[in-house]
Scaffold this motif. Structure first.
Motif, PDB file in Angstrom:
ATOM      1  N   PRO A  44      -7.124  -0.703 -21.791  1.00 33.70           N
ATOM      2  CA  PRO A  44      -7.190  -1.173 -23.265  1.00 33.70           C
ATOM      3  C   PRO A  44      -5.917  -0.177 -23.994  1.00 33.70           C
ATOM      4  N   PRO A  45      -5.435   0.378 -23.652  1.00 33.74           N
ATOM      5  CA  PRO A  45      -4.244   0.932 -24.233  1.00 33.74           C
ATOM      6  C   PRO A  45      -2.866  -0.524 -23.798  1.00 33.74           C
ATOM      7  N   VAL A  46      -3.017  -0.254 -22.486  1.00 35.92           N
ATOM      8  CA  VAL A  46      -2.103  -1.670 -22.040  1.00 35.92           C
ATOM      9  C   VAL A  46      -1.939  -3.220 -22.640  1.00 35.92           C
ATOM     10  N   ASP A  47      -3.345  -3.773 -22.613  1.00 32.21           N
ATOM     11  CA  ASP A  47      -3.619  -4.887 -23.294  1.00 32.21           C
ATOM     12  C   ASP A  47      -3.329  -4.407 -24.775  1.00 32.21           C
ATOM     13  N   ALA A  48      -3.634  -3.886 -25.397  1.00 28.58           N
ATOM     14  CA  ALA A  48      -3.289  -3.576 -26.410  1.00 28.58           C
ATOM     15  C   ALA A  48      -1.826  -3.272 -27.161  1.00 28.58           C
ATOM     16  N   ASP A  49      -0.410  -3.108 -25.957  1.00 29.07           N
ATOM     17  CA  ASP A  49       0.102  -3.565 -25.955  1.00 29.07           C
ATOM     18  C   ASP A  49       1.678  -3.455 -25.097  1.00 29.07           C
ATOM     19  N   PRO A  50       1.274  -4.574 -24.228  1.00 31.18           N
ATOM     20  CA  PRO A  50       2.083  -4.730 -22.479  1.00 31.18           C
ATOM     21  C   PRO A  50       3.110  -4.655 -23.202  1.00 31.18           C
ATOM     22  N   HIS A  51       4.438  -5.236 -24.043  1.00 33.06           N
ATOM     23  CA  HIS A  51       5.516  -4.949 -23.079  1.00 33.06           C
ATOM     24  C   HIS A  51       6.275  -3.829 -23.973  1.00 33.06           C
ATOM     25  N   SER A  52       5.544  -2.868 -24.700  1.00 29.10           N
ATOM     26  CA  SER A  52       6.136  -1.345 -24.981  1.00 29.10           C
ATOM     27  C   SER A  52       6.121  -1.053 -23.445  1.00 29.10           C
ATOM     28  N   VAL A  53       4.586  -0.824 -23.160  1.00 27.99           N
ATOM     29  CA  VAL A  53       3.909  -0.227 -21.736  1.00 27.99           C
ATOM     30  C   VAL A  53       4.565  -0.509 -21.237  1.00 27.99           C
ATOM     31  N   GLN A  54       5.141  -1.642 -20.926  1.00 29.48           N
ATOM     32  CA  GLN A  54       6.009  -2.108 -19.076  1.00 29.48           C
ATOM     33  C   GLN A  54       7.298  -1.579 -19.355  1.00 29.48           C
ATOM     34  N   ALA A  55       7.843  -1.725 -20.650  1.00 26.98           N
ATOM     35  CA  ALA A  55       9.939  -1.030 -20.355  1.00 26.98           C
ATOM     36  C   ALA A  55       9.165   0.946 -20.944  1.00 26.98           C
ATOM     37  N   ALA A  56       8.117   1.460 -21.165  1.00 28.54           N
ATOM     38  CA  ALA A  56       7.703   2.200 -20.400  1.00 28.54           C
ATOM     39  C   ALA A  56       7.866   2.387 -19.087  1.00 28.54           C
ATOM     40  N   LEU A  57       6.907   2.152 -18.224  1.00 28.76           N
ATOM     41  CA  LEU A  57       6.461   2.378 -16.724  1.00 28.76           C
ATOM     42  C   LEU A  57       8.542   1.466 -16.225  1.00 28.76           C
ATOM     43  N   ASP A  58       9.151   1.287 -16.789  1.00 25.65           N
ATOM     44  CA  ASP A  58      10.075   0.200 -15.776  1.00 25.65           C
ATOM     45  C   ASP A  58      11.262   1.839 -16.530  1.00 25.65           C
ATOM     46  N   GLU A  59      11.182   2.004 -17.134  1.00 24.54           N
ATOM     47  CA  GLU A  59      12.042   3.615 -17.538  1.00 24.54           C
ATOM     48  C   GLU A  59      11.930   4.890 -16.567  1.00 24.54           C
ATOM     49  N   SER A  60      10.590   4.919 -17.084  1.00 26.79           N
ATOM     50  CA  SER A  60       9.675   6.230 -16.339  1.00 26.79           C
ATOM     51  C   SER A  60      10.731   5.994 -14.630  1.00 26.79           C
ATOM     52  N   LEU A  61      10.147   4.914 -14.322  1.00 19.72           N
ATOM     53  CA  LEU A  61       9.862   5.128 -12.906  1.00 19.72           C
ATOM     54  C   LEU A  61      11.596   5.099 -12.020  1.00 19.72           C
TER      55      LEU A  61
END
Length: 165
Positions: free
Chosen positions: A131-148
């Protein structure tokens, strides 16, 4: 094959969720041995020494990690409980886990190590769903890309410093 951090080679076959709303893949060439990189990845209790973004990281049971080993860690305000699925020493490490409980983010993370042109190719891929990913996939994508990206750079820097030191 066995070392201080890992039980013998076991293949679980865990793969990221290719249908997840967020998927991130990154790789880097590291000028260090597979053994050096492997020890950094599998000494989970020591992750905070080279990953300052982590508040804590610890394996629940003592002894070498292997399939079924559970570890708890925290990054970017997410409290994560992960279970190791696959361990192929010096080649592959895979786990899945939930951030902030079962209604939070389900992550599947896979690390691969392989000889590369001029060094060791270290690649990582991760999928996020929930659910948190579904709510804001673009922000979550950016955060995961930066984290990895950060995780890979810190792994490279630490492994290469170990070799140089």
């Amino acid at each position: 094959m066995e070392n201080g951090h890992v039980t013998g080679a076991v293949t679980g076959g865990l793969r990221i969720d290719e249908t997840a709303p967020v998927i991130s893949r990154h790789s880097v060439t590291v000028h260090a041995s597979a053994e050096t990189v492997w020890l950094l990845l599998t000494d989970i209790d020591a992750w905070t020494t080279w990953l300052p973004e982590l508040s804590y990281a610890r394996v629940e049971a003592s002894g070498p990690i292997g399939p079924g080993s559970v570890f708890r860690w925290s990054v970017s305000g997410l409290d994560i409980v992960s279970t190791i699925d696959e361990v192929r020493p010096y080649e592959r490490l895979a786990w899945s886990g939930h951030a902030n409980g079962p209604d939070g983010i389900l992550g599947v993370h896979v690390w691969n190590l392989a000889p590369g042109d001029g060094g060791l190719l270290v690649s990582t891929e991760e999928s996020f769903a929930g659910p948190p990913v579904d709510a804001d996939p673009h922000s979550v994508q950016a955060a995961l890309d930066e984290s990895l990206g950060t995780w890979l750079q810190r792994l490279k820097d630490t492994a290469e410093a170990d070799v140089a030191g």
